[in-house]
Design an enzyme around this catalytic site. Structure first.
Site, PDB file in Angstrom:
ATOM      1  N   ALA A  73       0.866  -1.177   0.000  1.00  0.00           N
ATOM      2  CA  ALA A  73       0.000   0.000   0.000  1.00  0.00           C
ATOM      3  C   ALA A  73       0.904   1.229   0.000  1.00  0.00           C
ATOM      4  O   ALA A  73       2.099   1.123   0.306  1.00  0.00           O
ATOM      5  CB  ALA A  73      -0.879  -0.010   1.239  1.00  0.00           C
ATOM      6  N   GLN A  75       1.197   3.699   2.044  1.00  0.00           N
ATOM      7  CA  GLN A  75       1.816   3.926   3.356  1.00  0.00           C
ATOM      8  C   GLN A  75       2.325   2.603   3.954  1.00  0.00           C
ATOM      9  O   GLN A  75       2.228   2.378   5.171  1.00  0.00           O
ATOM     10  CB  GLN A  75       0.821   4.598   4.295  1.00  0.00           C
ATOM     11  N   SER A  76       2.893   1.741   3.120  1.00  0.00           N
ATOM     12  CA  SER A  76       3.371   0.426   3.577  1.00  0.00           C
ATOM     13  C   SER A  76       4.585   0.540   4.495  1.00  0.00           C
ATOM     14  O   SER A  76       5.591   1.159   4.134  1.00  0.00           O
ATOM     15  CB  SER A  76       3.739  -0.410   2.352  1.00  0.00           C
ATOM     16  N   ASN A  77       4.485  -0.099   5.655  1.00  0.00           N
ATOM     17  CA  ASN A  77       5.642  -0.180   6.556  1.00  0.00           C
ATOM     18  C   ASN A  77       6.666  -1.167   6.023  1.00  0.00           C
ATOM     19  O   ASN A  77       7.868  -1.004   6.217  1.00  0.00           O
ATOM     20  CB  ASN A  77       5.196  -0.636   7.943  1.00  0.00           C
ATOM     21  N   ALA A  79       7.341  -1.754   2.863  1.00  0.00           N
ATOM     22  CA  ALA A  79       8.108  -1.092   1.805  1.00  0.00           C
ATOM     23  C   ALA A  79       9.182  -0.187   2.423  1.00  0.00           C
ATOM     24  O   ALA A  79      10.336  -0.190   1.996  1.00  0.00           O
ATOM     25  CB  ALA A  79       7.167  -0.282   0.911  1.00  0.00           C
TER      26      ALA A  79
END
Ligand SMILES: *Cc1c(COP(=O)(O)O)cnc(C)c1O
Length: 328
Positions: A73, A75-77, A79
């Protein structure tokens, strides 16, 4: 559990501490509550994905990869932790991120997105309906055409190899439990792509530890239980173990999702507030806030008495607070 045959890099600060939550436990009047601080794994502001990346990037390094790709997503943590780990290792990083209909400045540019850029990752931002996996495959092919050596990581880093990071975590919990004399009656964690819960379930099966309850942050109970069971199974398969009873060990609660992924709920807001005001503990609105709401509901349910001990695995995600400031 001997995992030494899997190439593994040291990225996370391990073991993460287990801390009691004494004021919150008294306030709720139920069992004793504890938190395993996987938000404190360190690198790039920490979180659960670093445990998976130790194994995944260990394999990438063995294969001579020069570019790491993953999906998530916006706001992926996961990533963001991948970008930080690549910076540390001197690897190029490309993130294929899918945006939702959210249009706030903070969501589009703050929180994890700001950090991704700071770590030097290249971002490909897709619309809500696009397939991230197709884009990643296409991009990897293009990189190969340029003579590069890409390594692709699935969403959340969840796959047999990545999940070994949470088999390690289950072993840590058991060792810390033995050293402190506190035997946990339940372990609770947020579940999304399923590898964290799957790895914990696999590890606890191998070690004879506590039951693990996943709190869904998206999807239905059935979907999330199937995901987590498949992830536990993949990890066990990689370890040459075949536990027929995996499915019975996977429990997911779906009551804390609300209207969908990253959509705020009242119980999430209450959880953030209670953790902050009673313990100075910071949770995030997308994952740990909803999961902690489930943890609080279990503590209040009357199912556990005052002499029992419940453990919440804080999977990180705190930069997400700054991507969704309006949810708090
Ligand atoms: C990714 C993530 C999870 C969920 O872990 P999965 O292995 O994808 O189920 C939970 N909490 C945070 C903060 C995360 O970033």
């Amino acid at each position: 559990m001997d995992l030494s045959r899997f190439p593994r890099l040291s990225l996370a600060r391990l073991p993460t501490p287990i801390e009691p939550l004494p004021r919150l436990s008294v306030h709720l009047g139920g069992p004793r509550l504890y938190v395993k601080r996987d938000d404190l794994t360190g690198l790039g502001l920490g979180g659960n994905k670093l445990r998976k990346l130790e194994f995944l990037l260990g394999e990438a390094r063995t294969q001579g990869a020069d570019t790491v790709l993953t999906v998530g997503a916006l706001q992926s943590n996961h990533a963001r932790q991948t970008a930080a780990a690549c910076a540390r290792l001197g690897l190029d990083c490309e993130l294929i991120l899918r945006r939702s209909s959210h249009v706030t400045e903070a969501y589009l540019h703050g929180g994890n997105v700001l950090l991704d850029r700071l770590f030097g990752a290249r971002l490909h931002v897709l619309a809500a309906q696009d397939s991230r996996e197709d884009f990643m495959a296409m991009r990897a092919e293009a990189l190969r055409g340029e003579g590069r050596r890409p390594y692709c990581i699935p969403v959340g880093g969840s796959c047999g190899l990545g999940n070994l990071g949470y088999v390690v975590c289950a072993g840590e919990i058991m060792a810390q439990s033995a050293a402190s004399g506190v035997r946990f009656d339940a372990v609770v964690a947020a579940t999304g792509s399923g590898g964290t819960q799957g790895g914990l379930v696999a590890g606890m099966l191998l070690e004879g530890g506590a039951p693990v309850t996943g709190i869904a942050v998206e999807g239905s109970r059935r979907e999330q239980e199937a995901l987590a069971a498949a992830q536990a199974f993949e990890a066990l398969r990689l370890l040459g173990r075949n536990h027929a009873d995996v499915v019975e060990q996977v429990t997911v609660l779906e009551d804390f999702v609300g209207t969908g992924y990253a959509r705020p709920t009242d119980s999430m807001r209450e959880a953030l507030s209670l953790a902050a005001r009673f313990e100075g503990l910071v949770l995030d609105p997308v994952y740990t806030g909803k999961a902690f709401a489930g943890f609080i509901a279990l503590a209040r349910s009357g199912r556990y008495d005052k002499e029992q001990d419940l453990l919440f695995v804080h999977t990180g995600g705190t930069p997400g607070l700054f991507g969704y400031p309006e949810s708090v």
